[in-house]
Design a protein around this motif. Structure first.
Motif, mmCIF file in Angstrom:
data_model
loop_
_atom_site.group_PDB
_atom_site.id
_atom_site.type_symbol
_atom_site.label_atom_id
_atom_site.label_comp_id
_atom_site.label_asym_id
_atom_site.label_seq_id
_atom_site.Cartn_x
_atom_site.Cartn_y
_atom_site.Cartn_z
ATOM 1 N N SER A 51 0.826 -1.201 0.000
ATOM 2 C CA SER A 51 0.000 0.000 0.000
ATOM 3 C C SER A 51 0.869 1.265 0.000
ATOM 4 N N LEU A 52 1.935 1.244 0.782
ATOM 5 C CA LEU A 52 2.841 2.393 0.858
ATOM 6 C C LEU A 52 3.541 2.620 -0.477
ATOM 7 N N ALA A 53 3.970 1.535 -1.113
ATOM 8 C CA ALA A 53 4.623 1.654 -2.419
ATOM 9 C C ALA A 53 3.655 2.210 -3.457
ATOM 10 N N ALA A 54 2.425 1.712 -3.452
ATOM 11 C CA ALA A 54 1.426 2.193 -4.410
ATOM 12 C C ALA A 54 1.142 3.677 -4.192
ATOM 13 N N GLU A 55 1.108 4.096 -2.935
ATOM 14 C CA GLU A 55 0.849 5.504 -2.606
ATOM 15 C C GLU A 55 1.922 6.420 -3.183
ATOM 16 N N LEU A 92 6.511 -15.205 -4.334
ATOM 17 C CA LEU A 92 6.061 -14.362 -5.431
ATOM 18 C C LEU A 92 4.545 -14.375 -5.527
ATOM 19 N N GLY A 93 3.953 -15.545 -5.344
ATOM 20 C CA GLY A 93 2.493 -15.642 -5.401
ATOM 21 C C GLY A 93 1.817 -14.833 -4.315
ATOM 22 N N ALA A 94 2.383 -14.855 -3.111
ATOM 23 C CA ALA A 94 1.801 -14.102 -1.998
ATOM 24 C C ALA A 94 1.835 -12.606 -2.272
ATOM 25 N N LEU A 95 2.992 -12.112 -2.728
ATOM 26 C CA LEU A 95 3.100 -10.674 -2.995
ATOM 27 C C LEU A 95 2.221 -10.268 -4.174
ATOM 28 N N THR A 96 2.126 -11.131 -5.167
ATOM 29 C CA THR A 96 1.289 -10.834 -6.331
ATOM 30 C C THR A 96 -0.156 -10.625 -5.921
ATOM 31 N N ARG A 101 -4.573 -6.553 -5.110
ATOM 32 C CA ARG A 101 -5.564 -5.878 -4.262
ATOM 33 C C ARG A 101 -5.450 -4.363 -4.379
ATOM 34 N N HIS A 102 -4.247 -3.894 -4.672
ATOM 35 C CA HIS A 102 -4.005 -2.453 -4.768
ATOM 36 C C HIS A 102 -3.899 -1.983 -6.217
#
Length: 253
Positions: A51-55, A92-96, A101-102
């Motif tokens: 979320s922070l990276a997307a922001e 990788l699957g978990a982070l994907t 979601r974001h």
């Protein structure tokens, strides 16, 4: 104009244990290597870091490690190439999933600690990890921490790879890194000088004073460095002075 990426390892807190200064560092970087939950990180930290990276419009990558929380993924584990492939695919699957979601996508893969060392020493393990990530997403970029891995990456069909350099650690003359147990304050101006040297000329001064080639298109800054923010501020001042453009890996590879 010279174009370069700044990456940082992030999301390495878990539970009540805090690691790094993610909120302070994120505005200064272009790519974030987010822990996949094996050596560090947990589902909540992963969600918060994505979320922070997307922001901040920072590109997202996974920082997979060996299953070793107590040793922070830095202890050797006897794992087959197939096991390493599964470790990479799992994280990788978990982070994907969190990225989706974001409304974001995972850009790259950068192995951590003892997994990185294993891949550097064994081309068979390196190829297994790279082929595993391509099976998940053939558009992913491999962020190569040393030349051994980078050379293997160039041999894997369909794989994009970017070589990275370091400026807040010292190099030996053979281009290996001098990794200390605990990071200490670094002179921000000296680190910024190194950043400019690698970005514009592809060289840096080793600990013995010898100039060595570091042909990097991405530079890693350690977010757990005590004065990481001061270092990044100094780097950003130099970027403007030297006509260097900061871009994420996907614009470079």
């Amino acid at each position: 104009m010279t174009t370069i990426d700044i990456n940082c390892d992030m999301g390495e807190s878990f539970g009540n244990w805090q690691m790094g200064r993610d909120e302070e560092v994120m505005p200064y970087i272009t790519s974030a290597n987010i822990a996949g939950g094996f050596h560090a990180g947990d589902p909540h930290v992963m969600r918060e870091t994505v979320s922070l990276a997307a922001e901040h419009d920072v590109a997202i990558g996974v920082h997979p490690g060996l299953p070793d929380r107590m040793g922070f993924g830095r202890r050797k584990i006897d794992a087959s190439p197939e096991a390493v492939r599964d470790y990479v695919v799992y994280q990788l699957g978990a982070l994907t999933a969190f990225a989706r979601r974001h409304g974001a996508a995972v850009q790259h893969v950068k192995p951590h600690g003892a997994m990185y060392s294993m891949l550097s020493e064994s081309p068979e393990h390196a190829r297994a990890a790279m082929e595993g990530m391509l099976e998940v997403d053939d558009d992913l970029i491999y962020l190569a921490t040393d030349m051994n891995i980078y050379e293997v990456a160039q041999e894997v069909d369909g794989l994009r790879a970017v070589f990275e350099g370091y400026v807040d650690l010292d190099y030996r003359a053979d281009r290996s890194l001098i990794v200390e147990r605990e990071l200490a304050d670094r002179d921000p101006e000296l680190v910024a000088d190194r950043f400019v040297s690698i970005a514009t000329d592809g060289v840096v001064e080793a600990a013995n004073g010898e100039e060595i080639a570091v042909p990097a298109d991405s530079i890693c800054i350690h977010g757990d460095n005590p004065n990481a923010v001061a270092i990044l501020e100094a780097i950003h001042e130099r970027v403007g002075e030297h006509g260097i453009e900061l871009e994420s890996l996907s614009a470079i590879a």
